[in-house]
Design a protein around this motif. Structure first.
Motif, PDB file in Angstrom:
ATOM      1  N   ASP A 104       0.823  -1.211   0.000  1.00  0.00           N
ATOM      2  CA  ASP A 104       0.000   0.000   0.000  1.00  0.00           C
ATOM      3  C   ASP A 104       0.854   1.257   0.000  1.00  0.00           C
ATOM      4  OD1 ASP A 104      -2.336  -1.449  -0.036  1.00  0.00           O
ATOM      5  OD2 ASP A 104      -2.644  -1.359   2.135  1.00  0.00           O
ATOM      6  N   TRP A 105       1.958   1.240   0.752  1.00  0.00           N
ATOM      7  CA  TRP A 105       2.828   2.419   0.826  1.00  0.00           C
ATOM      8  C   TRP A 105       3.467   2.729  -0.529  1.00  0.00           C
ATOM      9  CZ3 TRP A 105       3.718   6.403   3.934  1.00  0.00           C
ATOM     10  CH2 TRP A 105       4.888   7.155   3.754  1.00  0.00           C
ATOM     11  N   LEU A 106       3.892   1.702  -1.238  1.00  0.00           N
ATOM     12  CA  LEU A 106       4.604   1.892  -2.494  1.00  0.00           C
ATOM     13  C   LEU A 106       3.685   2.164  -3.683  1.00  0.00           C
ATOM     14  CD1 LEU A 106       7.268  -0.960  -2.191  1.00  0.00           C
ATOM     15  CD2 LEU A 106       7.702   1.500  -2.034  1.00  0.00           C
ATOM     16  N   GLU A 107       2.445   1.785  -3.598  1.00  0.00           N
ATOM     17  CA  GLU A 107       1.532   1.899  -4.729  1.00  0.00           C
ATOM     18  C   GLU A 107       1.277   3.364  -5.096  1.00  0.00           C
ATOM     19  OE1 GLU A 107      -0.363   1.789  -7.739  1.00  0.00           O
ATOM     20  OE2 GLU A 107      -0.065  -0.263  -6.983  1.00  0.00           O
ATOM     21  N   PRO A 108       1.731   3.811  -6.286  1.00  0.00           N
ATOM     22  CA  PRO A 108       1.550   5.208  -6.678  1.00  0.00           C
ATOM     23  C   PRO A 108       0.078   5.624  -6.787  1.00  0.00           C
ATOM     24  CG  PRO A 108       3.193   4.133  -8.060  1.00  0.00           C
ATOM     25  CD  PRO A 108       2.519   3.059  -7.273  1.00  0.00           C
ATOM     26  N   LYS A 109      -0.802   4.668  -7.095  1.00  0.00           N
ATOM     27  CA  LYS A 109      -2.222   4.987  -7.241  1.00  0.00           C
ATOM     28  C   LYS A 109      -2.904   5.200  -5.894  1.00  0.00           C
ATOM     29  CE  LYS A 109      -2.685   2.422 -11.580  1.00  0.00           C
ATOM     30  NZ  LYS A 109      -3.352   1.295 -12.268  1.00  0.00           N
ATOM     31  N   ASN A 110      -2.243   4.793  -4.831  1.00  0.00           N
ATOM     32  CA  ASN A 110      -2.789   5.002  -3.485  1.00  0.00           C
ATOM     33  C   ASN A 110      -2.460   6.430  -3.061  1.00  0.00           C
ATOM     34  OD1 ASN A 110      -3.703   4.876  -0.872  1.00  0.00           O
ATOM     35  ND2 ASN A 110      -2.121   3.468  -0.159  1.00  0.00           N
ATOM     36  N   GLN A 111      -3.421   7.338  -3.203  1.00  0.00           N
ATOM     37  CA  GLN A 111      -3.186   8.755  -2.919  1.00  0.00           C
ATOM     38  C   GLN A 111      -4.104   9.285  -1.828  1.00  0.00           C
ATOM     39  OE1 GLN A 111      -3.222  10.907  -6.649  1.00  0.00           O
ATOM     40  NE2 GLN A 111      -1.780   9.492  -7.599  1.00  0.00           N
ATOM     41  N   ASN A 112      -4.619   8.383  -0.984  1.00  0.00           N
ATOM     42  CA  ASN A 112      -5.454   8.788   0.145  1.00  0.00           C
ATOM     43  C   ASN A 112      -4.543   9.261   1.276  1.00  0.00           C
ATOM     44  OD1 ASN A 112      -7.077   8.826   2.544  1.00  0.00           O
ATOM     45  ND2 ASN A 112      -8.571   7.518   1.511  1.00  0.00           N
ATOM     46  N   ILE A 113      -4.407  10.562   1.399  1.00  0.00           N
ATOM     47  CA  ILE A 113      -3.452  11.142   2.343  1.00  0.00           C
ATOM     48  C   ILE A 113      -3.708  10.688   3.769  1.00  0.00           C
ATOM     49  CG2 ILE A 113      -2.539  13.289   3.299  1.00  0.00           C
ATOM     50  CD1 ILE A 113      -1.729  12.774   0.420  1.00  0.00           C
ATOM     51  N   GLU A 114      -4.952  10.656   4.187  1.00  0.00           N
ATOM     52  CA  GLU A 114      -5.272  10.278   5.568  1.00  0.00           C
ATOM     53  C   GLU A 114      -4.896   8.830   5.851  1.00  0.00           C
ATOM     54  OE1 GLU A 114      -6.073  12.394   7.954  1.00  0.00           O
ATOM     55  OE2 GLU A 114      -5.769  13.877   6.374  1.00  0.00           O
ATOM     56  N   VAL A 115      -5.152   7.943   4.898  1.00  0.00           N
ATOM     57  CA  VAL A 115      -4.790   6.536   5.075  1.00  0.00           C
ATOM     58  C   VAL A 115      -3.270   6.378   5.129  1.00  0.00           C
ATOM     59  CG1 VAL A 115      -4.830   4.246   3.998  1.00  0.00           C
ATOM     60  CG2 VAL A 115      -6.901   5.662   4.021  1.00  0.00           C
ATOM     61  N   LEU A 116      -2.577   7.085   4.258  1.00  0.00           N
ATOM     62  CA  LEU A 116      -1.121   7.002   4.228  1.00  0.00           C
ATOM     63  C   LEU A 116      -0.502   7.526   5.516  1.00  0.00           C
ATOM     64  CD1 LEU A 116      -0.574   8.195   0.561  1.00  0.00           C
ATOM     65  CD2 LEU A 116      -0.054   5.919   1.441  1.00  0.00           C
ATOM     66  N   ARG A 117      -1.051   8.596   6.040  1.00  0.00           N
ATOM     67  CA  ARG A 117      -0.484   9.203   7.248  1.00  0.00           C
ATOM     68  C   ARG A 117      -0.614   8.284   8.465  1.00  0.00           C
ATOM     69  NH1 ARG A 117      -2.337  14.078   9.322  1.00  0.00           N
ATOM     70  NH2 ARG A 117      -0.272  14.322  10.231  1.00  0.00           N
ATOM     71  N   LYS A 118      -1.543   7.353   8.426  1.00  0.00           N
ATOM     72  CA  LYS A 118      -1.699   6.421   9.545  1.00  0.00           C
ATOM     73  C   LYS A 118      -0.520   5.473   9.650  1.00  0.00           C
ATOM     74  CE  LYS A 118      -6.765   6.525   9.666  1.00  0.00           C
ATOM     75  NZ  LYS A 118      -8.020   5.761   9.471  1.00  0.00           N
ATOM     76  N   GLN A 119       0.259   5.362   8.585  1.00  0.00           N
ATOM     77  CA  GLN A 119       1.437   4.494   8.617  1.00  0.00           C
ATOM     78  C   GLN A 119       2.664   5.210   9.175  1.00  0.00           C
ATOM     79  OE1 GLN A 119       2.167   2.003   5.222  1.00  0.00           O
ATOM     80  NE2 GLN A 119       0.061   2.158   4.512  1.00  0.00           N
ATOM     81  N   ILE A 120       2.525   6.490   9.457  1.00  0.00           N
ATOM     82  CA  ILE A 120       3.647   7.257  10.010  1.00  0.00           C
ATOM     83  C   ILE A 120       3.646   7.077  11.526  1.00  0.00           C
ATOM     84  CG2 ILE A 120       4.649   9.556  10.299  1.00  0.00           C
ATOM     85  CD1 ILE A 120       3.480  10.287   7.599  1.00  0.00           C
ATOM     86  N   ALA A 121       4.395   6.102  11.975  1.00  0.00           N
ATOM     87  CA  ALA A 121       4.425   5.771  13.403  1.00  0.00           C
ATOM     88  C   ALA A 121       5.823   5.298  13.775  1.00  0.00           C
ATOM     89  CB  ALA A 121       3.392   4.696  13.724  1.00  0.00           C
ATOM     90  N   SER A 122       6.115   5.302  15.065  1.00  0.00           N
ATOM     91  CA  SER A 122       7.412   4.834  15.546  1.00  0.00           C
ATOM     92  C   SER A 122       7.438   3.311  15.592  1.00  0.00           C
ATOM     93  CB  SER A 122       7.706   5.416  16.933  1.00  0.00           C
ATOM     94  OG  SER A 122       6.690   5.029  17.849  1.00  0.00           O
TER      95      SER A 122
END
Length: 233
Positions: free
Chosen positions: A183-201
Motif C-alpha cells: 500500500d505504501w509503495l503503490e503510486p495509485k494510493n493517494q489517500n493522504i489520511e490513510v497514508l499518514r496512519k502508517q507514520i508511526a514509531s
C-alpha cells in the motif's frame, strides 16, 4: 532526524528481503556501507512504470522538481512525518512518489546534559526481529537545466521516537511494516489520511553507544563494520 545509516551486504540479501528486482548494479554496496551520509547515492525500493517493485539509485537529499538548483537537496535529507503531506518541498512526493529505504540500522547522537563539556554520544540503532529496517521515504525527479540530466532524489520521513529511544533523541525514522509495503509503495494510493496512519514509531529496536569515529566528515569519514561495534569492546 536521521543523518547517517548503515546497509550491510550482500545486495542479493537486500533484494530478496524486499522482493525487488535490480535495475542496475550496486557493486559499491556489495560488502555493505557503514556510514551512509546525505548527498550519497543510495538504493531505494520503488514501483516502476510497469508496476514492478525495483531497487534503484537515488541521491539522498530531496530536490523538489521546481528547485532552481540542486543545492537545496543538502538541507532536505529528512521530512517530518507530521507535515510531510503539506510542505511544498515534500507534498508531491508524498502523494505520488513514496519509497522504502533499506537500512540495517542508523546512527543518532545523544546531546549531553546542559552545561556539560562532553561530546555528543553516537548510538547505533538496529531492528531486533528482522535484518533490515524499511525506512519510509519520499522521492522526486529533478532535471538540471544546464545539462539536461535527470536526477532522482529521496528524503527519509521521521517521527517521534518509540519510548525505548527517547533518552537518545527526539526523532526517529518512520519504519513501514512488511504488511504495509504494498500500500505504501503503490503510486495509485493517494489517500493522504490513510497514508499518514502508517507514520508511526517502531518499538522493535535495540540501541548501544558506539565510538566517535562515525562522526567524521569529508576525508575523515570512516566506513567499516568497526563503526557499529559497541563502545568499550
Amino acid at each position: 532526524m536521521c543523518g547517517r545509516y548503515v546497509l550491510e551486504g550482500p545486495v542479493s540479501r537486500v533484494q530478496n528481503f524486499f522482493d525487488a528486482d535490480l535495475t542496475e548494479t550496486f557493486d559499491d554496496y556489495e560488502n555493505g556501507r557503514y556510514n551512509i551520509a546525505p548527498t550519497m547515492q543510495i538504493p531505494v525500493v520503488r514501483i516502476n512504470r510497469k508496476g514492478e517493485r525495483v531497487l534503484i539509485r537515488h541521491r539522498w537529499g530531496l530536490i523538489p522538481s521546481w528547485a532552481k538548483d540542486a543545492t537545496i537537496g543538502a538541507k532536505l535529507n529528512n521530512a517530518r512525518g507530521e507535515t510531510v503531506h503539506e510542505k511544498p518541498s515534500f507534498r508531491k512526493g508524498f502523494k505520488h512518489f513514496r519509497c522504502l529505504i533499506p537500512a540495517s540500522g542508523y546512527y543518532e547522537w545523544q546531546v549531553p546534559p546542559q552545561g556539560s563539556k562532553a561530546r555528543k554520544q553516537p548510538f547505533y540503532i538496529s531492528p531486533t526481529n528482522v535484518p533490515f529496517f524499511a525506512m519510509a521515504g519520499v522521492c522526486e525527479h529533478w532535471t538540471d537545466e544546464a545539462t539536461g540530466e535527470l536526477i532522482l532524489t529521496a528524503a527519509i520521513i521521521t517521527t517521534q521516537p518509540s519510548p525505548e529511544l527517547t533518552y537518545i533523541h527526539d526523532r526517529m525514522p518512520v519504519m513501514i511494516q512488511k504488511e504495509n509495503w504494498k500500500d505504501w509503495l503503490e503510486p495509485k494510493n493517494q489517500n493522504i489520511e490513510v497514508l499518514r496512519k502508517q507514520i508511526a514509531s517502531d518499538n522493535q529496536v535495540q540501541a548501544w553507544p558506539v565510538g566517535f569515529a562515525v562522526s567524521g566528515v569529508g576525508k575523515e569519514r570512516e566506513d567499516s563494520d568497526k563503526l557499529i561495534i559497541p563502545m568499550g569492546l
